[in-house]
Design a protein around this motif. Structure first.
Motif, short mmCIF file in Angstrom:
data_model
loop_
_atom_site.label_atom_id
_atom_site.label_comp_id
_atom_site.label_asym_id
_atom_site.label_seq_id
_atom_site.Cartn_x
_atom_site.Cartn_y
_atom_site.Cartn_z
N SER A 14 0.82 -1.21 0.00
CA SER A 14 0.00 0.00 0.00
C SER A 14 0.86 1.26 0.00
O SER A 14 1.88 1.33 0.67
CB SER A 14 -0.89 -0.03 1.24
N ILE A 15 0.39 2.27 -0.72
CA ILE A 15 1.11 3.56 -0.76
C ILE A 15 1.15 4.20 0.63
O ILE A 15 2.06 4.99 0.93
CB ILE A 15 0.47 4.52 -1.80
N SER A 16 0.20 3.83 1.50
CA SER A 16 0.21 4.39 2.86
C SER A 16 1.48 3.96 3.61
O SER A 16 2.01 4.71 4.43
CB SER A 16 -1.04 3.95 3.64
N LEU A 17 2.00 2.77 3.30
CA LEU A 17 3.23 2.31 3.96
C LEU A 17 4.45 3.03 3.37
O LEU A 17 5.47 3.17 4.05
CB LEU A 17 3.39 0.79 3.83
N VAL A 18 4.35 3.49 2.13
CA VAL A 18 5.41 4.32 1.55
C VAL A 18 5.47 5.65 2.31
O VAL A 18 6.54 6.13 2.69
CB VAL A 18 5.18 4.56 0.05
N HIS A 19 4.29 6.24 2.55
CA HIS A 19 4.22 7.49 3.34
C HIS A 19 4.82 7.27 4.73
O HIS A 19 5.57 8.12 5.23
CB HIS A 19 2.77 7.96 3.47
N LEU A 45 1.96 8.63 -7.86
CA LEU A 45 1.49 7.51 -7.05
C LEU A 45 1.33 7.93 -5.59
O LEU A 45 0.41 7.51 -4.90
CB LEU A 45 2.48 6.34 -7.11
N LEU A 46 2.24 8.78 -5.14
CA LEU A 46 2.24 9.22 -3.75
C LEU A 46 0.95 9.96 -3.40
O LEU A 46 0.52 9.96 -2.25
CB LEU A 46 3.46 10.12 -3.51
N HIS A 47 0.35 10.59 -4.40
CA HIS A 47 -0.85 11.39 -4.16
C HIS A 47 -2.14 10.62 -4.40
O HIS A 47 -3.23 11.18 -4.31
CB HIS A 47 -0.82 12.65 -5.02
N SER A 48 -2.03 9.33 -4.72
CA SER A 48 -3.24 8.51 -4.92
C SER A 48 -3.39 7.53 -3.76
O SER A 48 -2.56 6.66 -3.56
CB SER A 48 -3.13 7.74 -6.24
N ALA A 49 -4.45 7.70 -2.99
CA ALA A 49 -4.65 6.90 -1.78
C ALA A 49 -4.75 5.40 -2.06
O ALA A 49 -4.43 4.58 -1.21
CB ALA A 49 -5.89 7.37 -1.03
N LYS A 50 -5.21 5.03 -3.27
CA LYS A 50 -5.41 3.62 -3.59
C LYS A 50 -4.19 2.97 -4.25
O LYS A 50 -4.19 1.77 -4.49
CB LYS A 50 -6.63 3.46 -4.52
N ALA A 51 -3.19 3.77 -4.57
CA ALA A 51 -2.03 3.24 -5.30
C ALA A 51 -1.27 2.21 -4.47
O ALA A 51 -1.33 2.22 -3.23
CB ALA A 51 -1.10 4.38 -5.70
N ARG A 52 -0.58 1.32 -5.17
CA ARG A 52 0.26 0.33 -4.53
C ARG A 52 1.58 0.27 -5.30
O ARG A 52 1.63 0.64 -6.47
CB ARG A 52 -0.41 -1.05 -4.52
N VAL A 53 2.64 -0.15 -4.63
CA VAL A 53 3.94 -0.29 -5.29
C VAL A 53 4.36 -1.75 -5.21
O VAL A 53 3.89 -2.51 -4.35
CB VAL A 53 5.01 0.62 -4.64
N GLN A 57 10.04 -2.36 -5.50
CA GLN A 57 10.11 -0.90 -5.38
C GLN A 57 10.20 -0.48 -3.90
O GLN A 57 11.00 0.38 -3.53
CB GLN A 57 8.88 -0.25 -6.02
N TYR A 58 9.37 -1.11 -3.06
CA TYR A 58 9.38 -0.77 -1.64
C TYR A 58 10.71 -1.17 -1.00
O TYR A 58 11.27 -0.42 -0.19
CB TYR A 58 8.21 -1.46 -0.92
N ALA A 59 11.22 -2.34 -1.38
CA ALA A 59 12.51 -2.79 -0.85
C ALA A 59 13.62 -1.81 -1.23
O ALA A 59 14.49 -1.48 -0.43
CB ALA A 59 12.82 -4.19 -1.36
N GLN A 60 13.57 -1.33 -2.49
CA GLN A 60 14.58 -0.37 -2.94
C GLN A 60 14.45 0.95 -2.19
O GLN A 60 15.45 1.59 -1.86
CB GLN A 60 14.46 -0.14 -4.46
N LEU A 61 13.21 1.35 -1.91
CA LEU A 61 13.00 2.58 -1.14
C LEU A 61 13.59 2.44 0.26
O LEU A 61 14.22 3.36 0.78
CB LEU A 61 11.50 2.91 -1.05
#
Length: 339
Positions: A14-19, A45-53, A57-61
């Motif tokens: 979930s993009i919320s976990l990116v935030h 993507l960061l501005h879309s509440a429903k987006a997922r990565v 991508q998350y591991a690289q972040l």
């Protein structure tokens, strides 16, 4: 030596976990955009509440944030978990005889390293508990989840199998959406409790450690990615159905009543089990198509036509509409940063 198999490397986050991951870096005024760019995550993507990565991508972040902040714990503790800490920890516990000794060592190491959490292992009758004591204020769910992911991920690798968590109790408030946490840990997560602990079967503690330098090297090369994807609950009906769906093309997906027959369940039972796990059959199918689409868009050069065909859509415009409905953004937004 023993390696735990990936159940599903095409999962998304979930993009919320990116935030959440970016929170401390943002508060310190660091260049968030540069980190996202290196991880292949667009600002759209960061501005879309429903987006997922994607998992990768998350591991690289995680790696980018850890490099910039010199902190593998996202800057969430008063004392930084400096780069190389997890590598040192994983190598030092490999020689332990049993999972119990390894876990005691893991907790001791983290107790020395971090200032805000102190943890202890307790065994009562048939259950083992890792109890977390905060040294300061109660933190947000993401902090506990990241802390537990480091411990639990290492436990599963050392044991060469999934360590099933029975229950998690935490003092913090529930996040807006905890589905990603339930998938990663267990369905039974309780909030606003009087103490913090995870509970699991004490028999796991007797498992002999079977890792060596070679298997450690493979493990550490894939960290943090393997901490994110490896250890889903295999007994959940949704996991069994997901596994089945992942092994066949969408054109060959069975109806739910046919899957129920294969699992020796009635239609009513399988629907009730899925409902108790907070998911429907349609949602599982949508999630797999969405996650597969994200994987294709971020890791391959496949055209929208090819992706649409592979995921069994009538045409690319139907795929485009469905993808935007699932994630809040167009397929093109996922391709923007692709090198």
């Amino acid at each position: 030596m023993s390696d735990v198999n990936l159940e599903d490397s095409k999962g998304t986050i979930s993009i919320s976990l990116v935030h959440e991951a970016l929170c401390s870096a943002q508060q310190r005024g660091l260049n968030i955009e540069a980190m996202l760019l290196k991880a292949g995550i667009t600002l759209e993507l960061l501005h879309s509440a429903k987006a997922r990565v994607s998992i990768s991508q998350y591991a690289q972040l995680w790696v980018e944030i850890a490099d910039v902040m010199n902190d593998e714990f996202f800057g969430m503790d008063s004392h930084a978990m400096r780069r190389g800490s997890f590598k040192l920890l994983s190598q030092s516990v490999m020689q332990a005889e049993t999972l119990k000794k390894a876990l005691q060592h893991i907790l001791q190491f983290l107790n020395l390293l971090l200032d805000d959490f102190i943890s202890q292992l307790f065994v009562q009758e048939n259950y083992a508990y890792i109890v977390i004591y905060e040294q300061k204020q109660t933190k947000r769910m993401f902090s506990y989840a990241t802390y537990l992911m480091l411990i639990h991920g290492l436990m599963c690798w050392l044991a060469g199998q999934r360590i099933l968590i029975k229950q998690i109790q935490l003092k913090c408030d529930a996040p807006l959406d905890d589905q990603d946490y339930k998938v990663r840990f267990c369905q039974d997560i309780q909030y606003n409790c009087s103490e913090n602990y995870i509970q699991f079967d004490a028999n796991y503690l007797n498992i002999q450690i079977k890792q060596d330098q070679q298997s450690w090297y493979r493990f550490i090369q894939q960290t943090p990615q393997n901490l994110l994807v490896r250890f889903k609950n295999p007994h959940a009906v949704s996991s069994q159905i997901r596994k089945h769906l992942m092994n066949v093309a969408p054109t060959d997906w069975l109806e739910l009543n046919e899957i129920a027959q294969r699992l020796n369940m009635s239609d009513a039972t399988i629907q009730r089990r899925l409902k108790s796990e907070g998911v429907s059959y349609q949602q599982l199918k949508n999630d797999i198509r969405r996650d597969s689409a994200i994987e294709f868009l971020t890791k391959t050069e496949k055209s929208l036509q090819d992706i649409s065909d592979e995921l069994s859509f009538h045409d690319p415009s139907a795929f485009h509409r469905a993808f935007k409905k699932w994630t809040g953004v167009s397929p093109g937004a996922y391709r923007q940063n692709k090198l």
